[in-house]
Motif scaffolding. Structure first.
Motif, PDB file in Angstrom:
ATOM      1  N   MET A   1      36.719  30.803  43.980  1.00  0.00           N
ATOM      2  CA  MET A   1      36.621  32.269  44.066  1.00  0.00           C
ATOM      3  C   MET A   1      35.160  32.701  44.134  1.00  0.00           C
ATOM      4  O   MET A   1      34.329  32.262  43.337  1.00  0.00           O
ATOM      5  N   TRP A   3      32.617  35.072  43.117  1.00  0.00           N
ATOM      6  CA  TRP A   3      32.643  36.001  41.995  1.00  0.00           C
ATOM      7  C   TRP A   3      32.006  37.346  42.299  1.00  0.00           C
ATOM      8  O   TRP A   3      32.406  38.375  41.742  1.00  0.00           O
ATOM      9  N   ALA A   6      34.340  40.215  43.483  1.00  0.00           N
ATOM     10  CA  ALA A   6      35.280  40.560  42.422  1.00  0.00           C
ATOM     11  C   ALA A   6      34.596  41.369  41.323  1.00  0.00           C
ATOM     12  O   ALA A   6      35.171  42.331  40.791  1.00  0.00           O
ATOM     13  N   GLN A  32      44.065  44.170  48.122  1.00  0.00           N
ATOM     14  CA  GLN A  32      42.935  43.242  47.995  1.00  0.00           C
ATOM     15  C   GLN A  32      42.232  43.415  46.655  1.00  0.00           C
ATOM     16  O   GLN A  32      41.861  42.432  45.999  1.00  0.00           O
ATOM     17  N   GLN A  36      41.969  40.707  43.539  1.00  0.00           N
ATOM     18  CA  GLN A  36      40.683  40.331  42.940  1.00  0.00           C
ATOM     19  C   GLN A  36      40.729  40.490  41.425  1.00  0.00           C
ATOM     20  O   GLN A  36      40.240  39.613  40.689  1.00  0.00           O
ATOM     21  N   GLU A  39      42.845  37.696  39.831  1.00  0.00           N
ATOM     22  CA  GLU A  39      42.131  36.412  39.835  1.00  0.00           C
ATOM     23  C   GLU A  39      40.986  36.423  38.836  1.00  0.00           C
ATOM     24  O   GLU A  39      40.701  35.399  38.189  1.00  0.00           O
TER      25      GLU A  39
END
Length: 305
Positions: A1, A3, A6, A32, A36, A39
């Motif tokens: 991911m 970061w 996010a 989306q 984010q 996650e």
């Protein structure tokens, strides 16, 4: 991911109060942003939001993460700025904030001169009477009228802004000229919505302030509008000399209560405020230098007077 997107998405959700608002700010879909956030919570192993049908609220972990995310994103932004501005040539986009009236009359005329001197520089002037967020609004330099500059920014004093109590000659001929602060109670006084709360504080030569609950039936949140009303003979007002110096020189306005200084809630000092990361940025430095050349040691409207 990855970061960084996010973390930025998380900050936008907090600022906007919803994932839909964050999606609009980021130019993506709500799905989306939602993905984010899910996650991000899975990676951190904790919930960041308390979800309800009406709004999102931060959990204690979310509050802690929000503060760290803000600092981390500011550090990333500062790094990008430092890299983009390597060398001594001002380049890129300079975003400057100023109050509406001062910015229009005193800052905007400087921009063509600065842009002509530095071909690789673009300047955006954002005029607002509200305090901007230097980081959140991506402002390189904000001009603020304040008694106390912010603790989290570098502040450079630019100029003292003098104000006078004034009226049109026609108004004074009809209603007479006040000699003492208390005389204003018998006059129509034009009130500034954002600053005086319908009470004027006038300070005499000994430093003693007299509060006067003025009678106001016309109220403005813009000094240009107030100047127009005063020139039309509708009352007495407190105006900055950078705005009305031409009218005073021409005699279309006259000062009254010259032995008293208006005490304005946000003070008379104008500061240039910027984050520490902008201290050595060439585009900020050249703009600050232009301000100091223009307004110090005596601003042009006072020299004209």
């Amino acid at each position: 991911m990855n970061w960084l997107p996010a973390w930025e998405g998380f900050v936008r959700v907090v600022e906007g109060g919803s994932m839909a608002a964050a999606a609009r700010a980021l130019g993506c879909t709500r799905a989306q942003v939602s993905k984010q956030m899910a996650e991000l919570e899975r990676r951190l192993g904790t919930r960041l939001f308390e979800r309800s049908t009406r709004r999102l609220a931060l959990t204690p972990a979310g509050e802690v993460f929000h503060q760290h995310a803000l600092r981390a994103l500011e550090a990333v932004d500062s790094t990008e700025i430092a890299v983009r501005n390597l060398g001594d040539t001002p380049r890129g986009t300079l975003r400057v904030s100023a109050t509406v009236t001062f910015g229009r009359h005193c800052v905007a005329p400087l921009l063509p001169e600065i842009a002509a001197a530095y071909p690789e520089l673009e300047i955006e002037l954002i005029l607002t009477d509200h305090i901007v967020d230097l980081v959140g609004d991506s402002i390189d330099l904000a001009l603020r009228m304040t008694r106390m500059p912010p603790d989290d920014a570098v502040a450079r004093r630019i100029v003292s802004l003098r104000r006078v109590v004034c009226a049109a000659p026609a108004y004074l001929e009809r209603h007479g000229s006040p000699r003492l602060p208390q005389d204003l109670l018998q006059h129509q006084c034009l009130s500034y919505v954002l600053g005086d709360n319908k009470t004027w504080g006038l300070i005499d030569g000994r430093g003693v302030e007299t509060p006067v609950p003025v009678r106001s039936r016309i109220h403005f949140n813009n000094a240009d509008c107030m100047l127009d009303a005063v020139l039309a003979g509708h009352g007495i007002a407190i105006l900055p000399t950078y705005l009305c110096h031409r009218e005073l020189a021409a005699g279309t306005l006259r000062t009254v209560l010259d032995d008293y200084e208006p005490n304005i809630v946000y003070g008379r000092e104008l500061y240039a405020c910027y984050t520490p990361s902008r201290v050595r940025v060439p585009k900020v430095r050249v703009f600050l230098d232009a301000l100091l050349r223009r307004f110090q040691p005596v601003p042009p409207w006072e020299r004209a007077g």
